[in-house]
Design a protein around this motif. Structure first.
Motif, PDB file in Angstrom:
ATOM      1  N   GLN A  61      -8.386 -14.423  15.500  1.00  0.00           N
ATOM      2  CA  GLN A  61      -9.034 -14.252  13.677  1.00  0.00           C
ATOM      3  C   GLN A  61      -8.661 -13.074  13.021  1.00  0.00           C
ATOM      4  O   GLN A  61      -8.615 -11.807  14.053  1.00  0.00           O
ATOM      5  N   VAL A  62      -8.080 -12.989  11.825  1.00  0.00           N
ATOM      6  CA  VAL A  62      -6.344 -11.973  11.805  1.00  0.00           C
ATOM      7  C   VAL A  62      -7.583 -11.322  10.510  1.00  0.00           C
ATOM      8  O   VAL A  62      -7.548 -12.153   9.759  1.00  0.00           O
ATOM      9  N   LEU A  63      -8.151  -9.608  11.093  1.00  0.00           N
ATOM     10  CA  LEU A  63      -8.534  -9.221  10.507  1.00  0.00           C
ATOM     11  C   LEU A  63      -7.166  -8.583   8.674  1.00  0.00           C
ATOM     12  O   LEU A  63      -6.127  -8.063   9.096  1.00  0.00           O
ATOM     13  N   GLU A  64      -7.904  -7.961   7.453  1.00  0.00           N
ATOM     14  CA  GLU A  64      -6.797  -7.614   6.347  1.00  0.00           C
ATOM     15  C   GLU A  64      -7.038  -6.010   6.986  1.00  0.00           C
ATOM     16  O   GLU A  64      -8.158  -5.342   7.467  1.00  0.00           O
ATOM     17  N   THR A  65      -5.975  -5.786   6.222  1.00  0.00           N
ATOM     18  CA  THR A  65      -5.024  -4.115   6.789  1.00  0.00           C
ATOM     19  C   THR A  65      -4.638  -3.889   5.759  1.00  0.00           C
ATOM     20  O   THR A  65      -5.080  -2.638   5.589  1.00  0.00           O
ATOM     21  N   THR A  66      -3.954  -4.144   5.739  1.00  0.00           N
ATOM     22  CA  THR A  66      -3.082  -4.025   3.893  1.00  0.00           C
ATOM     23  C   THR A  66      -3.660  -3.445   2.852  1.00  0.00           C
ATOM     24  O   THR A  66      -2.965  -2.646   2.143  1.00  0.00           O
ATOM     25  N   GLU A  67      -4.766  -4.668   2.698  1.00  0.00           N
ATOM     26  CA  GLU A  67      -5.374  -4.166   1.179  1.00  0.00           C
ATOM     27  C   GLU A  67      -7.082  -3.572   0.873  1.00  0.00           C
ATOM     28  O   GLU A  67      -7.861  -3.880   0.404  1.00  0.00           O
ATOM     29  N   LEU A  68      -7.377  -2.804   2.066  1.00  0.00           N
ATOM     30  CA  LEU A  68      -8.171  -2.020   2.612  1.00  0.00           C
ATOM     31  C   LEU A  68      -8.570  -1.280   1.717  1.00  0.00           C
ATOM     32  O   LEU A  68     -10.410  -1.718   0.756  1.00  0.00           O
ATOM     33  N   GLY A  69      -7.534  -0.695   0.525  1.00  0.00           N
ATOM     34  CA  GLY A  69      -8.757  -0.099  -0.481  1.00  0.00           C
ATOM     35  C   GLY A  69      -9.009  -0.805  -1.226  1.00  0.00           C
ATOM     36  O   GLY A  69     -10.105  -0.720  -1.823  1.00  0.00           O
ATOM     37  N   THR A  70      -8.342  -1.759  -1.957  1.00  0.00           N
ATOM     38  CA  THR A  70      -9.228  -3.057  -2.766  1.00  0.00           C
ATOM     39  C   THR A  70     -10.577  -2.860  -2.256  1.00  0.00           C
ATOM     40  O   THR A  70     -11.758  -3.295  -3.047  1.00  0.00           O
TER      41      THR A  70
END
Length: 233
Positions: A61-70
């Motif tokens: 289950q791939v988690l979001e990492t590049t748009e954590l700020g959003t």
């Protein structure tokens, strides 16, 4: 009652253990002494491409990492009262990672023979043109247990490709610069094709890995066992 509660705790833990392990993909680092024009945006672009490929494996289950700020901004909107209480995203709901994938790009560039165009693109850094080139890509990577920091697997992916050049030093919309599946110029270049080959090698190796039980799951299982024992007592 205590037996039912203990069984419920155990079943919940087992159901959670049977889900796909979660994975975060960190933005790639780069060897700035060896790679001309290397910048963090390039590492993030490669990270985005690998996230897309990892999601196709049906292994994580791939988690979001590049748009954590959003995502954090969305939470803050609720906390500041801009979103209805019944609709807002609560803090503390992010999923945790079982494993982390990290990579460092040690080769990423072209050996070029210019075959035309040259000149200057208005608003760019210049030097955009078609170049016959041999692109060379190398990515050294690690798969790590996020809870214990133990390295599960290391690898190195290399690829070379002949073709049309791609100038990563140019930053003009539609011309050079952006590294992604959506940039047609990059994907059709020798560098883009070599990059895709290297990423495919990585996903093939990761697909073949037999994953151990993650440290996070072991910790959760231990906590569930303690709760069950307390309930029985």
């Amino acid at each position: 009652y205590s037996s039912i509660l203990a069984a419920g705790i155990t079943c919940h833990a087992l159901a959670d253990d049977n889900a796909l392990p979660s994975l975060i993909v960190a933005p790639f680092g780069g060897d700035t002494t060896a790679i001309q024009y290397w910048q963090p945006a390039m590492g993030q672009g490669l990270c985005e491409m690998l996230i897309t490929e990892m999601g196709k494996l049906n292994k994580f289950q791939v988690l979001e990492t590049t748009e954590l700020g959003t995502l954090m901004d969305e939470i803050k909107l609720g906390e500041d009262g801009w979103v209805q209480q019944s609709e807002k995203v609560e803090k503390g709901g992010f999923a945790a990672a079982d494993f982390m994938f990290t990579g460092k790009v040690t080769r990423f560039g072209n050996k070029q023979t210019r075959v035309g165009l040259g000149g200057f693109v208005p608003g760019s850094l210049g030097n955009l043109g078609l170049k016959q080139t041999i692109a060379d890509v190398r990515i050294d990577w690690r798969l790590v247990d996020a809870a214990t920091r133990k390295i599960i697997k290391t690898g190195s992916s290399t690829a070379s490709q002949k073709g049309v050049g791609f100038d990563v030093g140019v930053n003009v919309t539609g011309h050079g610069g952006g590294i992604s599946f959506d940039n047609k110029e990059f994907m059709e270049s020798a560098l883009g094709k070599a990059t895709v080959t290297a990423l495919n090698q990585i996903t093939a190796e990761v697909r073949a890995i037999t994953l151990p039980e993650s440290g996070r799951h072991k910790q959760k299982a231990g906590a569930a066992s303690q709760q069950a024992a307390a309930a029985n007592a």
